[in-house]
Every structure is written in C-alpha cells, then in structure tokens.
Design an enzyme around this catalytic site. Structure first.
Site, PDB file in Angstrom:
ATOM      1  N   THR A 229       0.781  -1.358   0.027  1.00 37.28           N
ATOM      2  CA  THR A 229       0.014   0.006   0.211  1.00 37.28           C
ATOM      3  C   THR A 229       0.795   1.429  -0.018  1.00 37.28           C
ATOM      4  O   THR A 229       2.043   1.351   0.368  1.00 37.28           O
ATOM      5  CB  THR A 229      -0.906  -0.010   1.121  1.00 37.28           C
ATOM      6  OG1 THR A 229      -1.838   1.155   1.206  1.00 37.28           O
ATOM      7  CG2 THR A 229      -0.191   0.125   2.452  1.00 37.28           C
ATOM      8  N   ASN A 230       0.413   2.329  -0.422  1.00 40.42           N
ATOM      9  CA  ASN A 230       0.857   3.521  -0.436  1.00 40.42           C
ATOM     10  C   ASN A 230       0.344   4.729   0.644  1.00 40.42           C
ATOM     11  O   ASN A 230       0.444   5.867   0.906  1.00 40.42           O
ATOM     12  CB  ASN A 230       0.896   4.192  -1.808  1.00 40.42           C
ATOM     13  CG  ASN A 230       1.999   3.676  -2.523  1.00 40.42           C
ATOM     14  OD1 ASN A 230       3.185   3.368  -2.486  1.00 40.42           O
ATOM     15  ND2 ASN A 230       1.604   3.563  -4.103  1.00 40.42           N
TER      16      ASN A 230
ATOM     17  N   ASP B 159      -7.960  -4.971   0.024  1.00 40.28           N
ATOM     18  CA  ASP B 159      -8.949  -4.091  -0.935  1.00 40.28           C
ATOM     19  C   ASP B 159     -10.242  -3.915  -0.153  1.00 40.28           C
ATOM     20  O   ASP B 159     -10.781  -4.918   0.373  1.00 40.28           O
ATOM     21  CB  ASP B 159      -9.204  -4.989  -2.237  1.00 40.28           C
ATOM     22  CG  ASP B 159      -9.486  -3.786  -3.435  1.00 40.28           C
ATOM     23  OD1 ASP B 159      -8.959  -2.803  -3.447  1.00 40.28           O
ATOM     24  OD2 ASP B 159     -10.427  -4.181  -4.158  1.00 40.28           O
ATOM     25  N   THR B 160     -10.604  -2.710  -0.084  1.00 46.17           N
ATOM     26  CA  THR B 160     -11.968  -2.455   0.458  1.00 46.17           C
ATOM     27  C   THR B 160     -12.894  -1.804  -0.262  1.00 46.17           C
ATOM     28  O   THR B 160     -12.633  -1.035  -1.128  1.00 46.17           O
ATOM     29  CB  THR B 160     -11.633  -1.487   1.850  1.00 46.17           C
ATOM     30  OG1 THR B 160     -10.850  -2.197   2.553  1.00 46.17           O
ATOM     31  CG2 THR B 160     -12.643  -0.755   2.703  1.00 46.17           C
TER      32      THR B 160
ATOM     33  N   GLY C  40     -10.868   8.696   3.855  1.00 44.14           N
ATOM     34  CA  GLY C  40     -11.958   8.156   2.794  1.00 44.14           C
ATOM     35  C   GLY C  40     -13.429   8.535   3.668  1.00 44.14           C
ATOM     36  O   GLY C  40     -13.847   9.847   3.769  1.00 44.14           O
ATOM     37  N   TYR C  41     -14.518   7.562   3.527  1.00 43.23           N
ATOM     38  CA  TYR C  41     -15.621   7.797   3.950  1.00 43.23           C
ATOM     39  C   TYR C  41     -15.906   8.103   5.665  1.00 43.23           C
ATOM     40  O   TYR C  41     -17.197   8.096   5.863  1.00 43.23           O
ATOM     41  CB  TYR C  41     -16.590   6.801   3.328  1.00 43.23           C
ATOM     42  CG  TYR C  41     -16.620   6.442   1.765  1.00 43.23           C
ATOM     43  CD1 TYR C  41     -17.626   7.261   1.108  1.00 43.23           C
ATOM     44  CD2 TYR C  41     -15.731   6.052   1.147  1.00 43.23           C
ATOM     45  CE1 TYR C  41     -17.534   7.161  -0.301  1.00 43.23           C
ATOM     46  CE2 TYR C  41     -15.470   5.768  -0.267  1.00 43.23           C
ATOM     47  CZ  TYR C  41     -16.674   6.393  -1.019  1.00 43.23           C
ATOM     48  OH  TYR C  41     -16.690   6.339  -2.251  1.00 43.23           O
ATOM     49  N   ASP C  42     -14.864   7.898   6.221  1.00 43.91           N
ATOM     50  CA  ASP C  42     -15.283   7.870   7.840  1.00 43.91           C
ATOM     51  C   ASP C  42     -15.900   8.933   8.077  1.00 43.91           C
ATOM     52  O   ASP C  42     -16.854   8.429   9.173  1.00 43.91           O
ATOM     53  CB  ASP C  42     -13.864   8.118   8.408  1.00 43.91           C
ATOM     54  CG  ASP C  42     -12.901   6.854   8.415  1.00 43.91           C
ATOM     55  OD1 ASP C  42     -13.480   5.611   7.966  1.00 43.91           O
ATOM     56  OD2 ASP C  42     -11.802   6.937   8.634  1.00 43.91           O
TER      57      ASP C  42
ATOM     58  N   LYS D 237     -11.073   2.629  16.385  1.00 37.59           N
ATOM     59  CA  LYS D 237     -11.571   2.130  15.030  1.00 37.59           C
ATOM     60  C   LYS D 237     -10.984   0.912  14.602  1.00 37.59           C
ATOM     61  O   LYS D 237     -11.781  -0.018  14.326  1.00 37.59           O
ATOM     62  CB  LYS D 237     -11.008   3.236  14.034  1.00 37.59           C
ATOM     63  CG  LYS D 237     -11.663   2.969  12.494  1.00 37.59           C
ATOM     64  CD  LYS D 237     -11.157   3.774  11.575  1.00 37.59           C
ATOM     65  CE  LYS D 237     -11.287   3.271  10.195  1.00 37.59           C
ATOM     66  NZ  LYS D 237     -10.490   4.217   9.061  1.00 37.59           N
TER      67      LYS D 237
HETATM   68  P1  IMP Z   1      -8.997   0.578  -0.571  1.00 38.86           P
HETATM   69  O1  IMP Z   1      -9.087  -0.863  -1.331  1.00 38.86           O
HETATM   70  O2  IMP Z   1      -8.673   0.225   1.060  1.00 38.86           O
HETATM   71  O3  IMP Z   1      -7.850   1.551  -1.201  1.00 38.86           O
HETATM   72  O4  IMP Z   1     -10.128   1.230  -0.497  1.00 38.86           O
HETATM   73  C1  IMP Z   1     -11.092   1.796  -1.361  1.00 38.86           C
HETATM   74  C2  IMP Z   1     -11.622   2.915  -1.043  1.00 38.86           C
HETATM   75  O5  IMP Z   1     -12.847   2.638  -0.024  1.00 38.86           O
HETATM   76  C3  IMP Z   1     -10.699   4.079  -0.275  1.00 38.86           C
HETATM   77  O6  IMP Z   1     -10.244   4.940  -1.379  1.00 38.86           O
HETATM   78  C4  IMP Z   1     -11.813   4.930   0.710  1.00 38.86           C
HETATM   79  O7  IMP Z   1     -12.118   5.705  -0.036  1.00 38.86           O
HETATM   80  C5  IMP Z   1     -12.599   3.880   1.186  1.00 38.86           C
HETATM   81  N1  IMP Z   1     -12.222   3.254   2.316  1.00 38.86           N
HETATM   82  C6  IMP Z   1     -11.237   2.106   2.433  1.00 38.86           C
HETATM   83  N2  IMP Z   1     -11.216   1.826   3.809  1.00 38.86           N
HETATM   84  C7  IMP Z   1     -11.758   2.892   4.632  1.00 38.86           C
HETATM   85  C8  IMP Z   1     -11.988   3.197   5.957  1.00 38.86           C
HETATM   86  O8  IMP Z   1     -11.165   2.609   6.831  1.00 38.86           O
HETATM   87  N3  IMP Z   1     -12.693   4.431   5.990  1.00 38.86           N
HETATM   88  C9  IMP Z   1     -13.241   5.041   4.995  1.00 38.86           C
HETATM   89  N4  IMP Z   1     -13.147   4.726   3.940  1.00 38.86           N
HETATM   90  C10 IMP Z   1     -12.469   3.694   3.519  1.00 38.86           C
END
Ligand code: IMP
Length: 192
Positions: free
Chosen positions: A7-8, A68-69, A149-151, A171
């Site tokens: 990750t970056n 991935d989230t 992000g959307y926190d 968290k």
């Molecule tokens: P990633 O795959 O972890 O980079 O997540 C994709 C996107 O989901 C991120 O760019 C954020 O917009 C959102 N995201 C991921 N994790 C979180 C979190 O813990 N809180 C809020 N937004 C999140």
C-alpha cells in the site's frame, strides 16, 4: 518474519502496524523502493487484493499482503463497492466521493451500508484470503475529522459516533479492516 504491505496509504500502514505482533517486520512499498501504481483490474475485492499482493511478490520475492476495501450501500444496490476509491471519477479526492454518495442517497430512508475488506496474503508456498465486514449506516452529513475516505459519514452499528470521531485504536477494534487483519495476524501467529 519479513512482510511487505502493498500500500501507499500511510493511514492504513499506521493502523496495521499497531495490530501486528512484534515478531513481524513490516515493510511499506516505499521501504522496498517500489514506486508507481499497482494494477487493480478486477471487479471483486478478492481478485484485486490478490492481484496487488502477487504483483509485488513476483517482483521482490518477499511475502506480501494487500487489502482491498469497498463500501456497499444497500439502497444503491451495493454501490460504490469495488469502485469506492473512484466513485466520483478517476483521481478524485475523498471529499468528492462523500459528496457524490450523499447526493445519490438524498431522500433515501434506508441508510444501511457495510464496509468490506479482503486481505490477500501471497508467499512462495501459499495464497490465502481473509475477510472483515463492518455494518453501519450512512449519515446525512459529515461528522468528525479523524481517519480518511468515507469515515466522516459512516456510523458503525451500535455506536453514536462516526469512524471519523474515533481514534485509530478504537476504530481498529471494530473496523472492517481491523477484523480482516486480525484474522490474518492470528493466522500468521498460529504458524510461527
Ligand atoms: P482501498 O481498497 O482500501 O484502497 O479502499 C478503497 C476506498 O474505500 C478508499 O479509497 C476509501 O475511499 C474507502 N475506504 C477504505 N477503507 C476505508 C476506511 O477505513 N474508512 C473510510 N473509507 C475507506
């Protein structure tokens, strides 16, 4: 054991560092000298997480995990989901994504949503995935300024505050990524 976290995102690195046993030496992409973007070409969290971990493993031959989230909103049929990072367009910032989500949900009574994380771990001998889910709801306006992000618009189930009103330690205890990473670290600890 040496492991790279592909990750970056420094926020994530900090969150995860707090959760790993001290026997694991964690390296970021910067630490190993990787610059640039890792491809994310798939339409599921699991495939993207494996693609990222495999990409780094293939180049550096160090065990690697990637996450991935996605944020899945019920009244939007699971959107933004795997497109959460670029919901408001390529290269957009969190503020734009939140604004678009609040706009798309205007007038919707059902505010239920869930964050999902998949952690994929790739070594020379195995490939394994771990999932974490956190249910909650999307508020109608932002609250708090911690996190990323959307926190500020996500209120986890059972809480009166958003992720953005919690410390990273609080968290981590309940979050989607916290759950997935704990499964991953429990797994690694049980093997060593
Ligand atoms: P990633 O795959 O972890 O980079 O997540 C994709 C996107 O989901 C991120 O760019 C954020 O917009 C959102 N995201 C991921 N994790 C979180 C979190 O813990 N809180 C809020 N937004 C999140």
């Amino acid at each position: 054991m040496k492991i790279v976290f592909a990750t970056n995102n420094l926020n994530k690195l900090k969150e995860i560092q707090q959760m790993l046993p001290t026997s694991i030496e964690l390296f970021s992409l910067k630490d190993i000298g990787f610059e640039g973007e890792i491809p994310e070409d798939y339409e599921t969290l699991e495939e993207n997480a494996f693609q990222k971990a495999q990409y780094i493993f293939d180049r550096y031959k160090i065990s690697c995990f990637a996450d991935d989230t996605g944020l899945e909103v019920d009244s939007l049929n699971g959107a933004p989901g795997v497109y959460s990072a670029r919901y408001a367009g390529e290269d957009c910032i969190a503020e734009n994504n939140m604004r678009k989500l609040l706009f798309d949900m205007a007038g919707k009574a059902n505010r239920s949503a869930a964050f999902k994380t998949v952690v994929a771990f790739v070594t020379d001998s195995e490939k394994i995935a771990f999932e974490g889910v956190a249910a909650g709801e999307i508020l109608i306006e932002k609250q708090g300024d911690e996190g990323f992000g959307y926190d500020p618009i996500f209120k986890p189930e059972g809480y009166d505050i958003t992720y953005a009103e919690m410390s990273s330690i609080e968290k981590n205890k309940i979050s989607h990524r916290g759950k997935a990473v704990r499964k991953f670290t429990d797994y690694i600890s049980s093997k060593s």
